[in-house]
Design a protein around this motif. Sequence first.
Motif, PDB file in Angstrom:
ATOM      1  N   UNK A  81       0.795  -1.227   0.000  1.00 11.11           N
ATOM      2  CA  UNK A  81       0.000   0.000   0.000  1.00 11.11           C
ATOM      3  C   UNK A  81       0.816   1.259   0.000  1.00 11.11           C
ATOM      4  N   UNK A  82       2.027   1.226   0.591  1.00  3.20           N
ATOM      5  CA  UNK A  82       2.865   2.427   0.651  1.00  3.20           C
ATOM      6  C   UNK A  82       3.962   2.438  -0.411  1.00  3.20           C
ATOM      7  N   UNK A  83       3.927   1.457  -1.335  1.00  2.00           N
ATOM      8  CA  UNK A  83       4.924   1.433  -2.405  1.00  2.00           C
ATOM      9  C   UNK A  83       4.669   2.582  -3.373  1.00  2.00           C
ATOM     10  N   UNK A  84       5.736   3.210  -3.913  1.00  2.01           N
ATOM     11  CA  UNK A  84       5.551   4.346  -4.830  1.00  2.01           C
ATOM     12  C   UNK A  84       4.801   3.919  -6.102  1.00  2.01           C
ATOM     13  N   UNK A  85       3.840   4.745  -6.511  1.00  2.00           N
ATOM     14  CA  UNK A  85       3.136   4.510  -7.764  1.00  2.00           C
ATOM     15  C   UNK A  85       3.962   5.017  -8.922  1.00  2.00           C
ATOM     16  N   UNK A  86       3.996   4.250 -10.010  1.00  2.00           N
ATOM     17  CA  UNK A  86       4.739   4.650 -11.206  1.00  2.00           C
ATOM     18  C   UNK A  86       3.799   4.637 -12.389  1.00  2.00           C
ATOM     19  N   UNK A  87       4.147   5.429 -13.371  1.00  2.00           N
ATOM     20  CA  UNK A  87       3.359   5.459 -14.599  1.00  2.00           C
ATOM     21  C   UNK A  87       3.348   4.064 -15.232  1.00  2.00           C
ATOM     22  N   UNK A  88       2.158   3.597 -15.595  1.00  5.93           N
ATOM     23  CA  UNK A  88       2.033   2.274 -16.219  1.00  5.93           C
ATOM     24  C   UNK A  88       1.802   1.143 -15.233  1.00  5.93           C
ATOM     25  N   UNK A  89       1.743   1.441 -13.930  1.00  5.20           N
ATOM     26  CA  UNK A  89       1.517   0.400 -12.936  1.00  5.20           C
ATOM     27  C   UNK A  89       0.150  -0.271 -13.143  1.00  5.20           C
ATOM     28  N   UNK A  90       0.107  -1.573 -12.856  1.00  3.94           N
ATOM     29  CA  UNK A  90      -1.144  -2.322 -12.899  1.00  3.94           C
ATOM     30  C   UNK A  90      -1.479  -2.755 -11.475  1.00  3.94           C
ATOM     31  N   UNK A  91      -2.547  -2.208 -10.950  1.00  3.57           N
ATOM     32  CA  UNK A  91      -2.954  -2.456  -9.573  1.00  3.57           C
ATOM     33  C   UNK A  91      -4.189  -3.368  -9.580  1.00  3.57           C
ATOM     34  N   UNK A  92      -4.137  -4.444  -8.777  1.00  5.78           N
ATOM     35  CA  UNK A  92      -5.286  -5.335  -8.667  1.00  5.78           C
ATOM     36  C   UNK A  92      -5.732  -5.396  -7.205  1.00  5.78           C
TER      37      UNK A  92
END
Length: 266
Positions: A81-92
Amino acid sequence: MNWLRQKIEENRQFYKVLAIAICINLGLIGFYAALSASVKDITLTVNGKTAKHKTIRNSVNDMLRAWEVTLGNKDQVNVAGDAPLKDGDEIEIRTFTREEKTVEEETDFKEKTKYSSDMLEGERKITTRGVKGLDKVTYSITYLGGKTLEKKEIGRETIKKPVTRVWTEGTAVSYKGVKYSRKLTVSSTAYCLRGRTATGTTVHYGTIAVDPSVIPLGSYGYVPGYGEVHAEDTGGAIKGKIIDLWFPSNGQCRSWGRRTVDIYIK
């Protein structure tokens, strides 16, 4: 000349406002440029449904807080949950839910077989039609990601009882033109003790000892090679499909020995 001075002053004010506007616009351009650089395109899948999103949030937790979404302890996310978001990430995201559901279900009927000497051996028919029953059943169902994780029965109420299907099979046989209620294949022995039988009769040719749970006392029948018989006696060693035939002499008993025979019972 007053009008000229007024015109110049107006021009000065115009250029001053223009300069301020240019500065503001340049600042906004820089702001929008910085903002655009922080926007991330992500693919978000929730319980099997996928959509594209743009976000300026830096982590999944930040993004969910912005949406005022709180995940439960049993909900699952494929990244921290606290991992940095990056462009193109796929979250499930897979959410855990539980519900109780009550349904009506048919229940199968049982089957049993009865035997009748009114029908010939080999004949078989349904004499009572089987009917399915109906129960009201309550299940506790848990889902993870929209898919069933566990289904547990927690209550059952019978609405309609099933009706047992009854088969009737024929046992009657015909031997030498005579109809008998059934035929048994048994192991036979011979005895020649004199005296009274278990039913109080005096032993005679045709007396046989039987296991009453297999051949009821008092039954009449026929044993090929011996003749007509009457079940009048019992014996400690006569258990199951065994009969003991009475003979008047030891020689006849020895001659008969032990053999497998058919007994036709009326």
